[in-house]
Scaffold this motif. Structure first.
Motif, mmCIF file in Angstrom:
data_model
loop_
_atom_site.group_PDB
_atom_site.id
_atom_site.type_symbol
_atom_site.label_atom_id
_atom_site.label_comp_id
_atom_site.label_asym_id
_atom_site.label_seq_id
_atom_site.Cartn_x
_atom_site.Cartn_y
_atom_site.Cartn_z
ATOM 1 N N ALA A 93 0.859 -1.173 0.000
ATOM 2 C CA ALA A 93 0.000 0.000 0.000
ATOM 3 C C ALA A 93 0.898 1.226 0.000
ATOM 4 C CB ALA A 93 -0.920 0.008 1.221
ATOM 5 N N VAL A 94 0.318 2.376 -0.272
ATOM 6 C CA VAL A 94 1.049 3.646 -0.251
ATOM 7 C C VAL A 94 0.902 4.256 1.133
ATOM 8 C CG1 VAL A 94 1.313 5.921 -1.287
ATOM 9 C CG2 VAL A 94 0.580 3.982 -2.711
ATOM 10 N N ALA A 95 2.024 4.610 1.755
ATOM 11 C CA ALA A 95 2.004 5.256 3.068
ATOM 12 C C ALA A 95 1.964 6.769 2.899
ATOM 13 C CB ALA A 95 3.238 4.858 3.877
ATOM 14 N N VAL A 96 1.200 7.430 3.772
ATOM 15 C CA VAL A 96 1.143 8.892 3.776
ATOM 16 C C VAL A 96 1.308 9.367 5.215
ATOM 17 C CG1 VAL A 96 -0.373 8.940 1.756
ATOM 18 C CG2 VAL A 96 -1.368 8.990 4.042
ATOM 19 N N PRO A 97 1.775 10.590 5.421
ATOM 20 C CA PRO A 97 1.884 11.100 6.792
ATOM 21 C C PRO A 97 0.540 11.033 7.502
ATOM 22 C CG PRO A 97 3.043 12.545 5.267
ATOM 23 C CD PRO A 97 2.280 11.562 4.426
ATOM 24 N N ALA A 98 0.558 10.695 8.771
ATOM 25 C CA ALA A 98 -0.676 10.567 9.540
ATOM 26 C C ALA A 98 -1.485 11.859 9.478
ATOM 27 C CB ALA A 98 -0.355 10.214 10.987
ATOM 28 N N GLY A 99 -2.762 11.727 9.144
ATOM 29 C CA GLY A 99 -3.647 12.884 9.091
ATOM 30 C C GLY A 99 -3.739 13.550 7.738
ATOM 31 N N LEU A 100 -2.918 13.128 6.776
ATOM 32 C CA LEU A 100 -2.965 13.740 5.441
ATOM 33 C C LEU A 100 -4.071 13.054 4.629
ATOM 34 C CD1 LEU A 100 -1.355 16.042 4.142
ATOM 35 C CD2 LEU A 100 0.059 14.336 3.010
ATOM 36 N N ASP A 101 -5.297 13.284 5.060
ATOM 37 C CA ASP A 101 -6.431 12.524 4.524
ATOM 38 C C ASP A 101 -6.736 12.850 3.067
ATOM 39 O OD1 ASP A 101 -6.735 11.275 6.960
ATOM 40 O OD2 ASP A 101 -8.246 12.687 7.694
ATOM 41 N N ASN A 102 -6.489 14.091 2.641
ATOM 42 C CA ASN A 102 -6.798 14.435 1.258
ATOM 43 C C ASN A 102 -5.908 13.665 0.291
ATOM 44 O OD1 ASN A 102 -4.541 15.964 2.109
ATOM 45 N ND2 ASN A 102 -4.846 17.431 0.435
ATOM 46 N N VAL A 103 -4.645 13.472 0.654
ATOM 47 C CA VAL A 103 -3.738 12.714 -0.214
ATOM 48 C C VAL A 103 -4.114 11.239 -0.220
ATOM 49 C CG1 VAL A 103 -1.353 11.924 -0.484
ATOM 50 C CG2 VAL A 103 -1.836 14.339 -0.037
ATOM 51 N N ARG A 104 -4.413 10.688 0.941
ATOM 52 C CA ARG A 104 -4.807 9.273 1.006
ATOM 53 C C ARG A 104 -6.079 9.032 0.206
ATOM 54 N NH1 ARG A 104 -7.968 6.313 4.434
ATOM 55 N NH2 ARG A 104 -8.271 8.127 5.782
ATOM 56 N N ALA A 105 -7.052 9.928 0.329
ATOM 57 C CA ALA A 105 -8.301 9.786 -0.425
ATOM 58 C C ALA A 105 -8.049 9.899 -1.926
ATOM 59 C CB ALA A 105 -9.309 10.843 0.027
ATOM 60 N N ALA A 106 -7.147 10.800 -2.317
ATOM 61 C CA ALA A 106 -6.839 10.963 -3.736
ATOM 62 C C ALA A 106 -6.191 9.708 -4.307
ATOM 63 C CB ALA A 106 -5.929 12.171 -3.936
ATOM 64 N N ILE A 107 -5.245 9.130 -3.563
ATOM 65 C CA ILE A 107 -4.568 7.923 -4.030
ATOM 66 C C ILE A 107 -5.549 6.757 -4.120
ATOM 67 C CG2 ILE A 107 -2.815 6.215 -3.403
ATOM 68 C CD1 ILE A 107 -1.151 8.557 -2.293
ATOM 69 N N ASN A 108 -6.421 6.627 -3.130
ATOM 70 C CA ASN A 108 -7.431 5.563 -3.186
ATOM 71 C C ASN A 108 -8.356 5.734 -4.381
ATOM 72 O OD1 ASN A 108 -6.574 4.132 -0.947
ATOM 73 N ND2 ASN A 108 -7.929 5.214 0.469
ATOM 74 N N TRP A 109 -8.781 6.962 -4.622
ATOM 75 C CA TRP A 109 -9.648 7.253 -5.767
ATOM 76 C C TRP A 109 -8.955 6.859 -7.062
ATOM 77 C CZ3 TRP A 109 -9.384 10.250 -10.148
ATOM 78 C CH2 TRP A 109 -10.583 10.570 -10.795
ATOM 79 N N ALA A 110 -7.674 7.218 -7.200
ATOM 80 C CA ALA A 110 -6.934 6.891 -8.414
ATOM 81 C C ALA A 110 -6.728 5.386 -8.557
ATOM 82 C CB ALA A 110 -5.595 7.615 -8.412
ATOM 83 N N LEU A 111 -6.408 4.703 -7.463
ATOM 84 C CA LEU A 111 -6.185 3.254 -7.523
ATOM 85 C C LEU A 111 -7.432 2.518 -7.982
ATOM 86 C CD1 LEU A 111 -4.074 2.637 -4.289
ATOM 87 C CD2 LEU A 111 -3.296 2.377 -6.655
ATOM 88 N N ILE A 112 -8.595 2.926 -7.490
ATOM 89 C CA ILE A 112 -9.841 2.278 -7.887
ATOM 90 C C ILE A 112 -10.090 2.464 -9.379
ATOM 91 C CG2 ILE A 112 -12.350 2.408 -7.660
ATOM 92 C CD1 ILE A 112 -11.920 2.975 -4.682
ATOM 93 N N ARG A 113 -9.874 3.667 -9.869
ATOM 94 C CA ARG A 113 -10.128 3.918 -11.278
ATOM 95 C C ARG A 113 -9.088 3.255 -12.183
ATOM 96 N NH1 ARG A 113 -12.778 6.322 -8.208
ATOM 97 N NH2 ARG A 113 -14.825 7.194 -8.672
ATOM 98 N N LEU A 114 -7.856 3.233 -11.764
ATOM 99 C CA LEU A 114 -6.832 2.533 -12.546
ATOM 100 C C LEU A 114 -7.146 1.046 -12.633
ATOM 101 C CD1 LEU A 114 -3.621 4.269 -11.150
ATOM 102 C CD2 LEU A 114 -4.538 4.500 -13.467
ATOM 103 N N ALA A 115 -7.691 0.492 -11.557
ATOM 104 C CA ALA A 115 -8.060 -0.924 -11.574
ATOM 105 C C ALA A 115 -9.235 -1.164 -12.509
ATOM 106 C CB ALA A 115 -8.392 -1.387 -10.159
ATOM 107 N N ARG A 116 -10.262 -0.356 -12.406
ATOM 108 C CA ARG A 116 -11.455 -0.549 -13.230
ATOM 109 C C ARG A 116 -11.167 -0.304 -14.704
ATOM 110 N NH1 ARG A 116 -15.796 2.204 -9.024
ATOM 111 N NH2 ARG A 116 -16.190 0.289 -7.825
ATOM 112 N N GLU A 117 -10.213 0.527 -14.990
ATOM 113 C CA GLU A 117 -9.857 0.818 -16.383
ATOM 114 C C GLU A 117 -8.853 -0.179 -16.956
ATOM 115 O OE1 GLU A 117 -10.443 5.580 -15.407
ATOM 116 O OE2 GLU A 117 -8.457 4.792 -15.869
ATOM 117 N N GLY A 118 -8.371 -1.112 -16.137
ATOM 118 C CA GLY A 118 -7.435 -2.125 -16.610
ATOM 119 C C GLY A 118 -5.983 -1.707 -16.571
ATOM 120 N N ARG A 119 -5.715 -0.513 -16.103
ATOM 121 C CA ARG A 119 -4.340 -0.026 -16.108
ATOM 122 C C ARG A 119 -3.476 -0.782 -15.094
ATOM 123 N NH1 ARG A 119 0.014 1.199 -18.604
ATOM 124 N NH2 ARG A 119 1.210 2.965 -17.781
ATOM 125 N N LEU A 120 -4.028 -1.118 -13.936
ATOM 126 C CA LEU A 120 -3.259 -1.870 -12.951
ATOM 127 C C LEU A 120 -2.892 -3.254 -13.487
ATOM 128 C CD1 LEU A 120 -4.696 -1.144 -9.389
ATOM 129 C CD2 LEU A 120 -2.524 -0.440 -10.364
#
Length: 251
Positions: A211-238
């Protein structure tokens, strides 16, 4: 060889809404000594599965991207000091790292696999195993094999490579261990041997995965990475990245 692909996203998971403009740039930290995930090639370029994934995340977010390599013994402190927004380097998710960082969703699990001769692999079953089983000494795989196969002779080797070479010489009947390392060996020895049976997922023994680690409390970055990972998976890029770096699937 038929390819089984990782299931990156639950098909029934609900769609999440995220404003990509909230993260216009990402500063990834990594290391340069963990092939094939993150390392420097002969020309000194930073390459690997994690490097391609970091770039793909940034592209999916339309965010500017920097990826900086640090020594392993200092990269966690660098992330904690906010010298980067995210660490993509195979950091284990455990009590120590969990107390310092937050983590994205898992993007790659590391299952255990049996490997047998190419002739016996198609009909292989550990319950019918009669010959010796090779394992790497001192690993969770060795412990699990002894617990689940008490009537099978277990031979310990100093490394996965040593055990797999013993399999190629027919000194043992099968190997059980880390699927990723076995996949690299099979890429060069597919005429001899093959994965046998199914992949074994035991996060309690083999780790939660990457998984990708982010500094504790940096929720906007964690949410952005999760959003991108889901879409990369659904699009077949992963899947594309996985097959590029792991032509023999360990799933």
């Amino acid at each position: 060889m038929a390819q089984n692909l990782p299931l990156h996203v639950d098909p029934g998971a609900r769609e999440e809404v995220f404003d990509t403009s909230a993260v216009p740039a990402l500063r990834f930290l990594t290391t340069a000594d963990f092939p094939p995930f993150n390392y420097t090639d002969g020309a000194g370029n930073l390459v690997g599965f994690n490097i391609d994934l970091a770039n793909a995340i940034c592209m999916r977010l339309s965010a500017s991207c920097t990826i900086q390599a640090w020594p392993w013994d200092t990269v966690q402190d660098a992330l904690a000091d906010n010298q980067g927004d995210a660490l993509i380097a195979g950091l284990a998710i455990d009590g120590q790292s969990g107390s310092r960082f937050d983590f994205s969703r898992i993007y790659l699990e590391l299952p255990a696999r049996f490997v047998a001769s190419a002739d016996t692999a198609p009909l292989f079953s550990p319950r019918r195993l009669t010959g010796p089983l090779g394992v790497r000494q001192g690993t969770p795989h060795a412990q699990l094999a002894r617990r689940l196969l008490p009537n099978v002779e277990i031979i310990e080797f100093p490394s996965e490579l040593a055990a797999l070479e013993a399999l190629a010489r027919e000194d043992i009947a099968a190997f059980f261990g880390d699927g990723m390392r076995a996949a690299f060996w099979l890429n060069e020895n597919d005429d001899c041997c093959a994965f046998a049976g199914e992949a074994y997922f035991r996060p309690d023994l083999f780790g939660s995965g990457f998984a990708v680690a982010v500094p504790a409390g940096l929720d906007n970055v964690r949410a952005a990475i999760n959003w991108a990972l889901i879409r990369l998976a659904r699009e077949g890029r992963l899947d594309e990245l996985y097959l590029r770096w792991f032509p023999v699937s360990f799933y």
